[in-house]
Design an enzyme around this catalytic site. Sequence first.
Site, PDB file in Angstrom:
ATOM      1  N   GLU A  57       0.978  -1.173  -0.118  1.00 32.64           N
ATOM      2  CA  GLU A  57      -0.141  -0.070   0.112  1.00 32.64           C
ATOM      3  C   GLU A  57       0.866   1.168  -0.020  1.00 32.64           C
ATOM      4  OE1 GLU A  57      -3.485   1.845   2.909  1.00 32.64           O
ATOM      5  OE2 GLU A  57      -2.279  -0.039   3.770  1.00 32.64           O
TER       6      GLU A  57
ATOM      7  N   LYS B 120      -9.238   2.552  -2.548  1.00 33.52           N
ATOM      8  CA  LYS B 120      -9.676   1.945  -1.066  1.00 33.52           C
ATOM      9  C   LYS B 120     -10.973   2.288  -0.602  1.00 33.52           C
ATOM     10  CE  LYS B 120      -7.188   1.332   3.253  1.00 33.52           C
ATOM     11  NZ  LYS B 120      -6.285   1.536   4.155  1.00 33.52           N
TER      12      LYS B 120
ATOM     13  N   TYR C 202      -8.614   4.988  13.354  1.00 40.90           N
ATOM     14  CA  TYR C 202      -8.365   4.687  14.816  1.00 40.90           C
ATOM     15  C   TYR C 202      -7.040   4.125  15.113  1.00 40.90           C
ATOM     16  CZ  TYR C 202      -8.448   0.031  12.568  1.00 40.90           C
ATOM     17  OH  TYR C 202      -8.282  -1.118  11.930  1.00 40.90           O
TER      18      TYR C 202
ATOM     19  N   CYS D  22      -5.543  -3.321   2.205  1.00 37.54           N
ATOM     20  CA  CYS D  22      -5.427  -3.256   3.559  1.00 37.54           C
ATOM     21  C   CYS D  22      -6.987  -3.637   4.353  1.00 37.54           C
ATOM     22  CB  CYS D  22      -4.749  -2.015   4.033  1.00 37.54           C
ATOM     23  SG  CYS D  22      -4.134  -2.657   5.777  1.00 37.54           S
TER      24      CYS D  22
ATOM     25  N   SER E  73       0.269  -2.437   7.299  1.00 36.60           N
ATOM     26  CA  SER E  73      -0.405  -2.808   8.410  1.00 36.60           C
ATOM     27  C   SER E  73       0.863  -2.924   9.434  1.00 36.60           C
ATOM     28  CB  SER E  73      -0.622  -4.096   8.203  1.00 36.60           C
ATOM     29  OG  SER E  73      -1.371  -4.623   9.594  1.00 36.60           O
TER      30      SER E  73
ATOM     31  N   GLY F  88      22.693   0.122  34.370  1.00 38.63           N
ATOM     32  CA  GLY F  88      21.237  -0.716  34.770  1.00 38.63           C
ATOM     33  C   GLY F  88      20.665  -1.510  33.606  1.00 38.63           C
TER      34      GLY F  88
ATOM     35  N   ASP G 164      17.847  -0.825  31.671  1.00 40.47           N
ATOM     36  CA  ASP G 164      17.239  -0.358  30.533  1.00 40.47           C
ATOM     37  C   ASP G 164      18.312   0.025  29.597  1.00 40.47           C
ATOM     38  OD1 ASP G 164      14.597  -0.286  31.460  1.00 40.47           O
ATOM     39  OD2 ASP G 164      15.308   1.137  33.215  1.00 40.47           O
ATOM     40  N   SER G 165      19.511   0.615  29.945  1.00 38.86           N
ATOM     41  CA  SER G 165      20.486   1.218  29.254  1.00 38.86           C
ATOM     42  C   SER G 165      21.338   0.145  28.553  1.00 38.86           C
ATOM     43  CB  SER G 165      21.562   2.258  29.692  1.00 38.86           C
ATOM     44  OG  SER G 165      22.134   1.832  30.848  1.00 38.86           O
TER      45      SER G 165
ATOM     46  N   THR H 145      16.905   6.200  27.168  1.00 39.84           N
ATOM     47  CA  THR H 145      16.906   4.898  27.559  1.00 39.84           C
ATOM     48  C   THR H 145      15.716   4.569  28.558  1.00 39.84           C
ATOM     49  OG1 THR H 145      18.487   5.496  29.544  1.00 39.84           O
ATOM     50  CG2 THR H 145      19.418   4.674  27.681  1.00 39.84           C
TER      51      THR H 145
END
Length: 556
Positions: free
Chosen positions: A41, A113, A119, A149, A176, A289, A291-292, A410
Amino acid sequence: MRVALAQIDPTVGDIDGNAAKIAEWIGRAESEGAELTIFPELCVPGYPAEDLYLKRHFVEANRRAVEELARGVSGTVALVGFAEPVAGGGDFRHAHNSLAVLADGAVQSVYRKNRLPNYAVFDEQRYFLPAAEPATVEVAGTRVGLTICEDVWAPGPPASSEAAAGARLIANPSGSPYHRGKGREREAMFAERAREYGAAFAFCNLVGGQDELVFDGHSLVVDAGGNVIARAAQFEEDLLVCEVPSPAPAGLAEPLSDLAEVYAALTLGLRDYVAKNGFRHVGVALSGGIDSALVAQLAVDALGAGQVSCVVMPSPHSSDETQQDARNIAANLGAELIEIPIGAAMSEYERALSPSFAGDAAPAQDEELLPRDPTRPSEPDLAAENIQARIRGNMMMALSNKHGWLVLTTGNKSEMSVGYATLYGDMAGGFAAIKDVPKTLVYELVRYRNERAGSELVPSSVIDRAPSAELRPDQLDSDSLPPYELLDRILESYVERDEGREEMIAAGMPAEVVDDVVRMVDHSEYKRRQAAPGIRITPKAFGRDRRLPITNRFGG
């Protein structure tokens, strides 16, 4: 009929580059003997191009590109997605989301289409005018129905009308976007439609990252019995060629596991954001940590170790253990390590601010976390804590300015949900790779990546250590937040499913904790508006998915 699905990664706005890629892949499909070649698409202008679709000259440029493409098509019928100009009229929307049928050197016909989604992350009714007519074309003696789609996501026309008119294959070029588990949802939907209409379906999806969205590809062909007979790779470009109908499945890529799929989505989203925006190098503030550590892993996997610099910035509150873990992570990943102690800078800030900081400390405006225990006698001096985070953010941005880096923030989704982050501190940066990854999933992904490597890229001490921002002595995340397992359950209910207080309590979540978390989420909307963009991997991410007013007195 021999069908090719050209699962490509276009770039929004690069009409000439996209057209050149499409022409190349048409040639590849023709060399494979494809009688029908399906592209995704809106692959000519890119998707989603947002308000670019409202620019008449942009729409005209993509129309001209389609006409030029058509002149080079001779050995296949190519279905190519583009924004089709609408002649005349006073509507500010002046395009259809359309599919051009290219064959024998010309645009033979156009399908528009029917169903325009509006949404979640979709705003197509802002940009396009809907159509209502089904359409079919004859290819190699087979009647092919045309859809785009959303046209097939619910039962009924246009696909049902096309099947009733004799279409044995329904083509569905798509854009998508990915979220966790989306591929399984699509396969189930296409199987249901195929069985209902007695027709095969060929779904050709975009692949690649576009700002906060990532498209997973995962194109497929389903026969009239609902069986998947061909499946393309996930998260990479692929040319999938198969016979329809097929006596047996062929070209059937095995779907990735759940964690592998999420990790691949994050890696691709990061790689494309960096490359498509012209960056060559990224910087990560590495704290020791979890996350990083995950962000550094993703960066190295997406870009290569030579394009990643890890910056360790110890303060007087940083433990020797976390700093050594940070150094070990950078070494394990093969990334550059830069150390910048910030103790002296903290002292200078303290000296400069001491006259204005005299007296009782009050929580800084952007850090008013509501404690779980309202009987606690006092809050720590959050203003002083946040100075550390802002010094680090300043250092990262200075390195970015000097060396042309893209700084990766992060923070994870759990922290961003409740405002457990410092504006202009750890939130400073250009891209938030794990912005939509809950804290509990962060741990799962780090373990997954270690297992895949067969070694501790991230040391077990990082995984086993209680989470802490290390902005004051003996600080733990649990001082301010519920356990992450409970917090993520509440956030999934409140943020992703829009459930209210009573629903969450009825599901067994403690009322007092629910109330505190809801207040923190609602209070932090203004902070999230100032956060860097990040990759969407859940059904509802902050940003395009969830749009709430900053000024808002509705509780829960």
